[in-house]
Design a protein around this motif. Structure first.
Motif, PDB file in Angstrom:
ATOM      1  N   SER A   1     -10.122   0.316  -0.573  1.00 29.70           N
ATOM      2  CA  SER A   1     -10.460  -1.072  -0.276  1.00 29.70           C
ATOM      3  C   SER A   1     -11.938  -1.236   0.057  1.00 29.70           C
ATOM      4  CB  SER A   1      -9.611  -1.575   0.896  1.00 29.70           C
ATOM      5  OG  SER A   1      -9.769  -0.733   2.032  1.00 29.70           O
TER       6      SER A   1
ATOM      7  N   LYS B   1      -6.342   3.052   1.985  1.00 26.37           N
ATOM      8  CA  LYS B   1      -5.759   1.851   1.403  1.00 26.37           C
ATOM      9  C   LYS B   1      -6.334   1.717   0.002  1.00 26.37           C
ATOM     10  CE  LYS B   1      -5.052  -3.103   2.016  1.00 26.37           C
ATOM     11  NZ  LYS B   1      -5.322  -4.294   2.861  1.00 26.37           N
TER      12      LYS B   1
ATOM     13  N   ASN C   1       0.798  -1.232   0.000  1.00 24.14           N
ATOM     14  CA  ASN C   1       0.000   0.000   0.000  1.00 24.14           C
ATOM     15  C   ASN C   1       0.830   1.280   0.000  1.00 24.14           C
ATOM     16  OD1 ASN C   1      -2.731   1.013  -0.108  1.00 24.14           O
ATOM     17  ND2 ASN C   1      -2.366   1.877   1.920  1.00 24.14           N
TER      18      ASN C   1
END
Length: 313
Positions: A214, A198, A175
């Motif tokens: 995410s 993320k 990440n």
């Protein structure tokens, strides 16, 4: 095509961005004249993407809602060639597909090695195609030749994109959002770019960094280097900017009609929702028989969804 009828009607067929502008109607009678004008804005989709269920969609801007494109295939990533409208897509099995426009049909790229499973694809400098495989390795393909794995790239990737200058932008498996110093994928990194999310996918639009988090939300970094989360009507997994000068027309089709063929008791309330797709966006109405009543959506001409609620009175 532009057609001027004898009754003064001006008809523009298959309009493109170049047809946007001000149109005037002038009536003259001797020394007297009168004029009125109208503004025409041709709305061309700016983005193609993939929603959480694998369906393709189009968006007119970052902040606009998503309009689903009917497709039999499901995808997890897409990328467009600038100016051509050509679209590459990675399906749920990691295979690569290509189409001349986002309307399809898609044809599989059989030059990809059979054992390679992809998770992202991007168009790089000089229209070279790049891809990221499941382990995070970088692959490249030039002029319809065979795919080759790029060695010594300095890391494993989750998603990649390119700036207009050709510089590589990448999200690593741990990440980190990084940018290369040049178009050479083997060049050194400038350093990490701070991001409070993320990211599972990235893209570049007008040198702005777009990201999919995410949690499948769209974010972007503005000119002040501040990350912004615009409202979006659909959970996203991928998005790519497209640069078209005309709209690929698509005949209207009904994609769903929720509430059809219902049997309900007397006095109940019924909701019918009709969803359609077409380019330009078609209007929708729901017609009732035998009364032959026509119900139009409250948001009228730009709506691709009609909802009618029938209440017992």
């Amino acid at each position: 095509d532009i057609i001027l009828h004898d009754n003064g009607s001006l008809v523009l067929h298959n309009v493109g961005a170049e047809d946007s502008g001000n149109y005037a109607c002038i009536a003259e009678n001797g020394d007297l004249s009168i004029m009125t004008d109208a503004q025409v804005n041709v709305n061309i989709p700016k983005f193609v993407g993939v929603d959480a269920t694998g369906n393709l969609f189009i968006k007119d801007s970052i902040k606009d809602s998503c309009q689903e494109i009917p497709q039999s295939q499901k995808f997890k990533a897409v990328s467009a060639f600038p100016g051509t409208g050509q679209i590459y897509g990675v399906d749920l099995a990691g295979k690569l597909w290509v189409a001349d426009s986002f309307l399809g049909p898609f044809v599989e790229d059989t030059t990809l090695p059979e054992k390679v499973t992809l998770k992202d694809v991007a168009v790089g400098p000089n229209d070279v195609l790049y891809a990221v495989d499941k382990p995070g390795n970088l692959w490249t393909k030039l002029n319809s030749k065979q795919w080759k794995r790029v060695k010594n790239t300095g890391g494993k990737y989750r998603s990649i994109s390119f700036f207009n200058s050709g510089e590589l932008l990448a999200v690593t498996l741990d990440n980190k959002l990084r940018q290369k110093t040049s178009a050479d994928v083997k060049s050194s990194w400038k350093g990490d770019i701070s991001v409070p999310y993320k990211l599972s996918f990235i893209a570049v639009y007008e040198n702005k960094i777009l990201g999919i988090t995410s949690s499948r939300e769209l974010v972007y970094r503005n000119q002040k280097n501040v990350w912004v989360k615009p409202e979006s009507s659909c959970p996203l997994v991928s998005i790519t900017p497209i640069t078209l000068t005309s709209i690929p027309l698509s005949a209207p089709e009904i994609t769903s009609f929720h509430g059809a063929d219902l049997v309900v008791p007397v006095g109940a309330s019924v909701t019918l929702t009709c969803t359609v797709f077409g380019i330009p966006t078609p209007t929708t109405v729901i017609q009732a028989s035998p009364a032959q009543a026509v119900y139009e959506p409250q948001n009228t001409v730009s709506s691709s969804v009609s909802t009618v609620q029938i209440f017992h009175d």
